[in-house]
Design an enzyme around this catalytic site. Sequence first.
Site, short mmCIF file in Angstrom:
data_model
loop_
_atom_site.label_atom_id
_atom_site.label_comp_id
_atom_site.label_asym_id
_atom_site.label_seq_id
_atom_site.Cartn_x
_atom_site.Cartn_y
_atom_site.Cartn_z
N ASN A 59 0.79 -1.24 0.00
CA ASN A 59 0.00 0.00 0.00
C ASN A 59 0.83 1.29 0.00
O ASN A 59 0.38 2.27 -0.58
CB ASN A 59 -1.05 -0.01 1.11
CG ASN A 59 -0.47 -0.27 2.46
OD1 ASN A 59 0.62 -0.81 2.58
ND2 ASN A 59 -1.18 0.11 3.50
N LYS A 104 12.90 -5.96 0.49
CA LYS A 104 12.10 -6.84 -0.39
C LYS A 104 10.70 -6.26 -0.45
O LYS A 104 9.90 -6.42 0.47
CB LYS A 104 12.06 -8.26 0.20
CG LYS A 104 11.87 -9.36 -0.80
CD LYS A 104 10.54 -9.53 -1.47
CE LYS A 104 9.36 -10.00 -0.70
NZ LYS A 104 8.11 -9.78 -1.51
N GLY A 112 3.09 -5.98 6.91
CA GLY A 112 2.21 -6.83 6.13
C GLY A 112 1.12 -7.41 7.01
O GLY A 112 0.83 -6.89 8.09
N GLU A 148 4.97 -4.82 11.80
CA GLU A 148 3.89 -3.83 11.66
C GLU A 148 2.77 -4.53 10.92
O GLU A 148 2.84 -4.72 9.71
CB GLU A 148 4.37 -2.62 10.85
CG GLU A 148 5.42 -1.79 11.53
CD GLU A 148 4.88 -1.04 12.74
OE1 GLU A 148 3.65 -0.92 12.88
OE2 GLU A 148 5.69 -0.60 13.56
N CYS A 179 -3.55 0.16 6.99
CA CYS A 179 -3.53 -0.67 8.19
C CYS A 179 -4.34 -0.04 9.32
O CYS A 179 -4.86 -0.74 10.17
CB CYS A 179 -2.09 -0.90 8.62
SG CYS A 179 -1.15 0.63 8.74
N GLU A 205 -9.92 -8.17 9.42
CA GLU A 205 -9.46 -7.05 8.59
C GLU A 205 -9.87 -7.29 7.14
O GLU A 205 -9.57 -8.33 6.57
CB GLU A 205 -7.93 -6.94 8.68
CG GLU A 205 -7.41 -5.72 7.94
CD GLU A 205 -5.89 -5.63 7.92
OE1 GLU A 205 -5.23 -6.66 7.66
OE2 GLU A 205 -5.37 -4.53 8.16
P1 NAD Z 1 1.39 -9.65 3.02
O1 NAD Z 1 1.62 -10.14 4.40
O2 NAD Z 1 0.68 -10.53 2.06
O3 NAD Z 1 2.76 -9.28 2.31
C1 NAD Z 1 3.65 -8.32 2.85
C2 NAD Z 1 5.07 -8.63 2.38
O4 NAD Z 1 5.48 -9.85 2.97
C3 NAD Z 1 5.21 -8.81 0.87
O5 NAD Z 1 6.45 -8.26 0.47
C4 NAD Z 1 5.22 -10.31 0.72
O6 NAD Z 1 5.88 -10.74 -0.44
C5 NAD Z 1 5.97 -10.74 1.97
N1 NAD Z 1 5.69 -12.08 2.47
C6 NAD Z 1 4.54 -12.77 2.42
N2 NAD Z 1 4.69 -13.99 3.01
C7 NAD Z 1 5.97 -14.05 3.46
C8 NAD Z 1 6.74 -15.03 4.16
N3 NAD Z 1 6.22 -16.20 4.51
N4 NAD Z 1 8.01 -14.74 4.46
C9 NAD Z 1 8.55 -13.55 4.13
N5 NAD Z 1 7.89 -12.60 3.46
C10 NAD Z 1 6.60 -12.83 3.13
O7 NAD Z 1 0.64 -8.25 3.18
P2 NAD Z 1 0.08 -7.31 2.03
O8 NAD Z 1 -1.16 -7.94 1.48
O9 NAD Z 1 1.18 -6.93 1.12
O10 NAD Z 1 -0.30 -6.00 2.87
C11 NAD Z 1 -1.50 -5.83 3.52
C12 NAD Z 1 -1.33 -6.07 5.00
O11 NAD Z 1 -0.32 -5.23 5.52
C13 NAD Z 1 -2.58 -5.71 5.79
O12 NAD Z 1 -2.80 -6.69 6.78
C14 NAD Z 1 -2.23 -4.39 6.43
O13 NAD Z 1 -2.94 -4.08 7.58
C15 NAD Z 1 -0.77 -4.56 6.68
N6 NAD Z 1 -0.12 -3.26 6.82
C16 NAD Z 1 0.36 -2.89 8.05
C17 NAD Z 1 0.94 -1.64 8.22
C18 NAD Z 1 1.49 -1.19 9.55
O14 NAD Z 1 2.31 -0.28 9.58
N7 NAD Z 1 1.08 -1.77 10.67
C19 NAD Z 1 1.04 -0.76 7.14
C20 NAD Z 1 0.53 -1.18 5.92
C21 NAD Z 1 -0.02 -2.43 5.77
#
Ligand code: NAD
Length: 492
Positions: free
Chosen positions: A152, A175, A228, A250, A284, A385
């Site tokens: 995002n 990454k 994520g 986060e 988030c 969520e």
């Molecule tokens: P995601 O968890 O699917 O992916 C995030 C990142 O993690 C990507 O780069 C992905 O390739 C990587 N990833 C996924 N599985 C992994 C693994 N097993 N090992 C290592 N890396 C891995 O999340 P998303 O769909 O990209 O983002 C949305 C989520 O992020 C929502 O839950 C949102 O609330 C959260 N988010 C949190 C914040 C915060 O600051 N707290 C900010 C923005 C988004």
Amino acid sequence: MKTYRHFINGQYVDSTSGEWIESIDPFSGEVWARAPKGNEEDVNLAVAAAKAAFENSDWTDLSASARGKLMRKLGDLVADNADRLAALEVKDNGKLFSEMKAQMVYHPEWWYYFGGLADKIEGSIVPIDKKDAFSYTMYEPLGVVAAITAWNSPLLFIAWKCAPALAAGNTVVVKPSEFTSASSLEYASLVKEAGFPDGVFNVISGYGADVGASLVSHPDVSKITFTGSDLSGQKIYESAAKNIKHVSLELGGKSPNIVFEDADLDMAAKGAVAGIFGATGQTCVAGSRLLVQESIHDEFMERLLDLAKSARLGNPMDSGTHIGPVTTPQQYQKVLSYIDIAKQEGAELVFGGSACKVPGADANQFVEPTIFTNVSNDMRIAQEEIFGPVLSVLKFKDEEEAIKIGNDVVYGLAAGVWTKDIRRAMRFTKALKAGTVWVNTYRAFSYMMPFGGMKRSGLGRESGIAAIRDYLQVKSVWLSTATEMPNPFILR
Ligand code: NAD
């Protein structure tokens, strides 16, 4: 079509796999770029470069002040390129250009703030209780930091993670999400131009399950800083535990935005809209659970619906657009499926609730801003969520019930409170189990304010002085001035 490459050891290089991931514009549906589909071999190369840089005198001999200067130079370069970088983000994530531009204009502040902090990381002299001893502490970097980010706001997350990490003297491998790799790969050239030694900042693209997982388990990575979902965060935490790595997470949220009868209702209605329809709800901190006091529920809903009706869906590059597309086809389907779940659960749909067509949007990823009332807190749409423009409205009677509902969720990222009563505001800032509580505002951020989650929303803090501690370890040093060693068989 634009081709991006990994950035390893100061150079753009192809993936050893020779394979690519296509970047699709969430508005037009056009495949506009491709980024390398990285693999374990690429991870090994990037981590080796970061490890070598961490041990290289080009980096280790730089004074903290000199590191700070490089960081401030990078901030200036980002400022000079704000328009270009913001447009790149929009191509990848479909968020509004006006929002991404505002982020990029503000983004340098993280480099200025942490650049200024770099030479103020001081240990302390401990007034030690032992005779003939002089004891002090010093802070040291951790080593190679892997920064794994979500789709995002990819570049904002680079600033949040890499500014404190580099200020502390670490080196990094970024990454980005497989859906939004272009901007982070492009950004690397500015880091080079700023003059950082090769290997200090690396970016590799690829899927989470291979590149992400390989980075997390790599023995030479000392810390993972992750943004994520909570499910990915949990897997990362489990994997990192095997090598006892440092971890910051986060994660997601299901934040309560609480409106009391004494609030300025017009402001609160705008706050509710900012909380859930800003960034198409893909944030988030989305205020996805709107708690409204029973006594003003109907009146407040009228104001909220008037505002929601004024939202214009359209091309994210147009300045008149309020709501852009959902970023990925998967996320679009997920948002629609939650709308179905809400209907099945018996929530009352009072606004939106469908996919919609927008002229020129051939990707077909638009969802109407959607509002459900009569939501009870045990429904899935009140607990899970969604990460889209779907608002659940819940009623409460009094303060006690608002706190109970507000905290009755596994997450604890953020919360909003709307009231003119300062005593009530103070009671709520204390009672709400959330890393950030906003009173009479929502979605406000600063490089100075620690940000992070409680409960299942994560570990550690980004921004503010507290953030730099997450990238340092303390060393205790004992100097003896004694001329004789006492009994060696007894603890000193
Ligand atoms: P995601 O968890 O699917 O992916 C995030 C990142 O993690 C990507 O780069 C992905 O390739 C990587 N990833 C996924 N599985 C992994 C693994 N097993 N090992 C290592 N890396 C891995 O999340 P998303 O769909 O990209 O983002 C949305 C989520 O992020 C929502 O839950 C949102 O609330 C959260 N988010 C949190 C914040 C915060 O600051 N707290 C900010 C923005 C988004």
